[in-house]
Design a protein around this motif. Sequence first.
Motif, PDB file in Angstrom:
ATOM      1  N   LEU A  45      -7.983   3.267   4.365  1.00 43.80           N
ATOM      2  CA  LEU A  45      -9.025   4.240   4.056  1.00 43.80           C
ATOM      3  C   LEU A  45      -8.621   5.626   4.527  1.00 43.80           C
ATOM      4  N   VAL A  46      -9.349   6.632   4.038  1.00 45.10           N
ATOM      5  CA  VAL A  46      -9.253   7.966   4.600  1.00 45.10           C
ATOM      6  C   VAL A  46      -9.709   7.904   6.061  1.00 45.10           C
ATOM      7  N   GLY A  47      -9.286   8.893   6.877  1.00 40.94           N
ATOM      8  CA  GLY A  47      -9.526   8.834   8.308  1.00 40.94           C
ATOM      9  C   GLY A  47     -10.974   8.610   8.703  1.00 40.94           C
ATOM     10  N   GLY A  48     -11.907   9.330   8.082  1.00 42.92           N
ATOM     11  CA  GLY A  48     -13.314   9.164   8.421  1.00 42.92           C
ATOM     12  C   GLY A  48     -13.815   7.762   8.146  1.00 42.92           C
ATOM     13  N   GLY A  49     -13.329   7.160   7.073  1.00 38.38           N
ATOM     14  CA  GLY A  49     -13.705   5.787   6.756  1.00 38.38           C
ATOM     15  C   GLY A  49     -13.189   4.810   7.796  1.00 38.38           C
ATOM     16  N   VAL A  50     -11.950   5.024   8.257  1.00 41.13           N
ATOM     17  CA  VAL A  50     -11.393   4.165   9.304  1.00 41.13           C
ATOM     18  C   VAL A  50     -12.244   4.259  10.562  1.00 41.13           C
TER      19      VAL A  50
END
Length: 453
Positions: free
Chosen positions: A101-106
């Motif tokens: 995922l993109v960083g915020g999703g992680v």
Amino acid sequence: MPPSTTKSLRIAVLADSDTRWKWGALTADRIAPGPSMEAGPRGGAQVGLALDGFLLRGRATPTARQLEEVGVRADSLREVTAIEFLRAMAETSYDIVVLALVGGGVQAMLHGLARVWDGLEKRPVVVTGYVGVVYEKLADGLLLRHGADLVLANSRQDAERFRAVYEGVGADASSVTEVALPFLGGAAYEGEHDPYTVVFAVQPSVPDNRRDRVYLLERLVGHARLHPEREVLLKLRSRPGEHTTHIEELPYQKLIQRLDPPANFRLVYGNMGEVLDRTDLLVTISSTAALESLHRRIPTVVLTDLGVREVLGNHHFVGSGCLASWDQLDAGHRPAPDEEWVARQGVVAGGTPSGGGSYAHAFDGARERIAKLLASPERSPLAPYYTPVTAPGYLPGILARHHLGPDGTPLPGAPAHDKEPGPVRQIVRRAARGAYRHGVQRVAPVIRRMGEL
């Protein structure tokens, strides 16, 4: 929820775009402890490996065509919200969870999973990383990924940079694990094809304006006219209306219609590896396709026409020996990559493109670490660097985008946090997502252009 006790290794991959699904699924194959890791992509997956895919619902959720083009199979594959994924992780036993995922999703999933697995002695091993070259938002992206058991670095250079960031803020850097891009491979380049084929691999977001994109197309078409004996291909990532990892507001398919290209110029889609099978010269601004090409020893050029700039990402290739302009290519320039630079990128490092030498062992360290974690009697809770104490003005907003509160619990009114969506909700959800995509792809660019008038 007891851990998996069967011999079959169960892995869940959560991805938010076609390219991240490809990275996540292939990474799962590469890092899973077992005897058959040389099998690679899931056309020949490990015996005893069960892979469940989850596609995070959003603007870039891949279409059926994009999934088919990626060519990676899973034992099951379904589209979910963040809350639905967390519920699945509470109800089903997995050995490894890969967050592609993109960083915020992680970051959101790390906090959500910490809540879901609270009290478990032996929770799943959590793995995350990057789908390609990391050339922007290094600190931001890395700190949003901190808390996973393994944060994969695709090269020796990235591993050193990742550790420096974590150590620089006082965060535990032991999760950083050097690997390589999981989709490298294919036959080594053995000489010119008939016809000689030039491929320009585009990127959805670079460059981001019409003038520069039209310029690149004009130069590509001009190269085709200058060399009628060559086949010149424009390799596209997505068809109009589709999304990939990045939003594409100015599709090349539309821009090329006004340029009247010659007969030896064509648009191509499909798997990048298949396109590289017939490529004699790969040209790009800064695409990860350049690393795939270099891995196979195909002549590769990273364009300097628009400058060597961080915003373009081609600054990553400084020292590679691959930087050149269209004027040089028109005159017959053939790039010679710097071997030391290439080795630091985890590309054809001491072996053959198909997997011999050190590339075949690039994932050994990750597999060993995961095997030890799986064998340990218990596992410490997930502990991201960002908490309500360390980032009280940043973290709540990151979590709220996925309908999670500061403690990782679903916010009141979060969609589908208490039950499976019924038929009516599913229909409404599909319609809403279609409207959202139309707004992002069609309406928003028009509004922005009007604002520039």
